[in-house]
Motif scaffolding. Sequence first.
Motif, PDB file in Angstrom:
ATOM      1  N   MET A 176      -6.444   5.455   2.189  1.00  0.00           N
ATOM      2  CA  MET A 176      -6.226   6.665   1.390  1.00  0.00           C
ATOM      3  C   MET A 176      -6.450   6.366  -0.092  1.00  0.00           C
ATOM      4  N   ALA A 177      -5.931   5.257  -0.562  1.00  0.00           N
ATOM      5  CA  ALA A 177      -6.094   4.883  -1.970  1.00  0.00           C
ATOM      6  C   ALA A 177      -7.570   4.614  -2.286  1.00  0.00           C
ATOM      7  N   ASP A 178      -8.267   3.929  -1.385  1.00  0.00           N
ATOM      8  CA  ASP A 178      -9.683   3.621  -1.595  1.00  0.00           C
ATOM      9  C   ASP A 178     -10.535   4.889  -1.691  1.00  0.00           C
ATOM     10  N   TYR A 179     -10.153   5.917  -0.946  1.00  0.00           N
ATOM     11  CA  TYR A 179     -10.903   7.176  -0.959  1.00  0.00           C
ATOM     12  C   TYR A 179     -10.425   8.128  -2.055  1.00  0.00           C
ATOM     13  N   GLY A 180      -9.563   7.655  -2.928  1.00  0.00           N
ATOM     14  CA  GLY A 180      -9.124   8.462  -4.048  1.00  0.00           C
ATOM     15  C   GLY A 180      -8.121   9.549  -3.705  1.00  0.00           C
ATOM     16  N   GLN A 181      -7.500   9.449  -2.538  1.00  0.00           N
ATOM     17  CA  GLN A 181      -6.509  10.454  -2.156  1.00  0.00           C
ATOM     18  C   GLN A 181      -5.166  10.215  -2.836  1.00  0.00           C
ATOM     19  N   ALA A 182      -4.959   9.012  -3.367  1.00  0.00           N
ATOM     20  CA  ALA A 182      -3.705   8.686  -4.042  1.00  0.00           C
ATOM     21  C   ALA A 182      -3.967   7.595  -5.073  1.00  0.00           C
ATOM     22  N   PRO A 183      -3.647   7.855  -6.346  1.00  0.00           N
ATOM     23  CA  PRO A 183      -3.891   6.845  -7.372  1.00  0.00           C
ATOM     24  C   PRO A 183      -2.865   5.709  -7.397  1.00  0.00           C
ATOM     25  N   VAL A 184      -1.730   5.923  -6.711  1.00  0.00           N
ATOM     26  CA  VAL A 184      -0.664   4.925  -6.729  1.00  0.00           C
ATOM     27  C   VAL A 184      -0.279   4.572  -5.297  1.00  0.00           C
ATOM     28  N   LEU A 185      -0.202   3.285  -5.018  1.00  0.00           N
ATOM     29  CA  LEU A 185       0.267   2.774  -3.732  1.00  0.00           C
ATOM     30  C   LEU A 185       1.693   2.277  -3.939  1.00  0.00           C
ATOM     31  N   VAL A 186       2.636   2.784  -3.140  1.00  0.00           N
ATOM     32  CA  VAL A 186       4.048   2.430  -3.251  1.00  0.00           C
ATOM     33  C   VAL A 186       4.455   1.710  -1.972  1.00  0.00           C
ATOM     34  N   LEU A 187       5.008   0.501  -2.120  1.00  0.00           N
ATOM     35  CA  LEU A 187       5.369  -0.307  -0.955  1.00  0.00           C
ATOM     36  C   LEU A 187       6.854  -0.623  -0.941  1.00  0.00           C
ATOM     37  N   SER A 188       7.448  -0.458   0.230  1.00  0.00           N
ATOM     38  CA  SER A 188       8.819  -0.885   0.452  1.00  0.00           C
ATOM     39  C   SER A 188       8.771  -2.379   0.743  1.00  0.00           C
ATOM     40  N   ARG A 189       9.472  -3.147  -0.079  1.00  0.00           N
ATOM     41  CA  ARG A 189       9.467  -4.606   0.064  1.00  0.00           C
ATOM     42  C   ARG A 189      10.760  -5.037   0.746  1.00  0.00           C
TER      43      ARG A 189
END
Length: 191
Positions: free
Chosen positions: A63-76
């Motif tokens: 999704m991020a690569d295709y420009g659908q979301a500028p921010v990737l949020v990860l639960s660590r």
Amino acid sequence: MHQKRTAAAKALAYGLSGLLTLWFIAAIFVFCLNTPGPPVEPVDAVVVLGGSSAERLPAAELMADYGQAPVLVLSRTDTPGNASADALCRDASFPNPSLVCFRPVGMDTRGEATAIAGLVRANGWSSIAVVTSSYHVARAGTLIGQCTDASVAMVATEPDLDSLQWLRRFVIETGGLLDVNLRPECGPQAG
């Protein structure tokens, strides 16, 4: 008298079998066949819930690569099932405008929902996509929806589970879904 007890026991057994069958069919629809894909419109951020990151992270990165979301949020979580997301957070340089990592309080979906709500408020996001396993979509979506006014699009990934693992997930997620509806996380009862 004995015949009445036998008839009542049979009726009870048939009733319980019927309820169990209905629950099982409903569980298949809610936890297996509930597979929403990525939202059509771009979102402010795509969030990957903790656990099964090898299954979930590729969908979010796509999704991020295709420009659908500028921010990737990860639960660590620093757990074995979350190794790929944890490694991405550990190896990244911060501050990073395209990557946010957070550690949920309680290391559970309730903690993730509360943390996500805080990130939404802090960043002024109005829409997010949340990636999790198909069995987890209903419960996670309910919890996150209880905690934020942002538009939340759930994105399901396909877990590789055997029959017994699916049955276990059905039981866990049914109980969890009942729990989040009886005890909302961020609703008026959450204080």
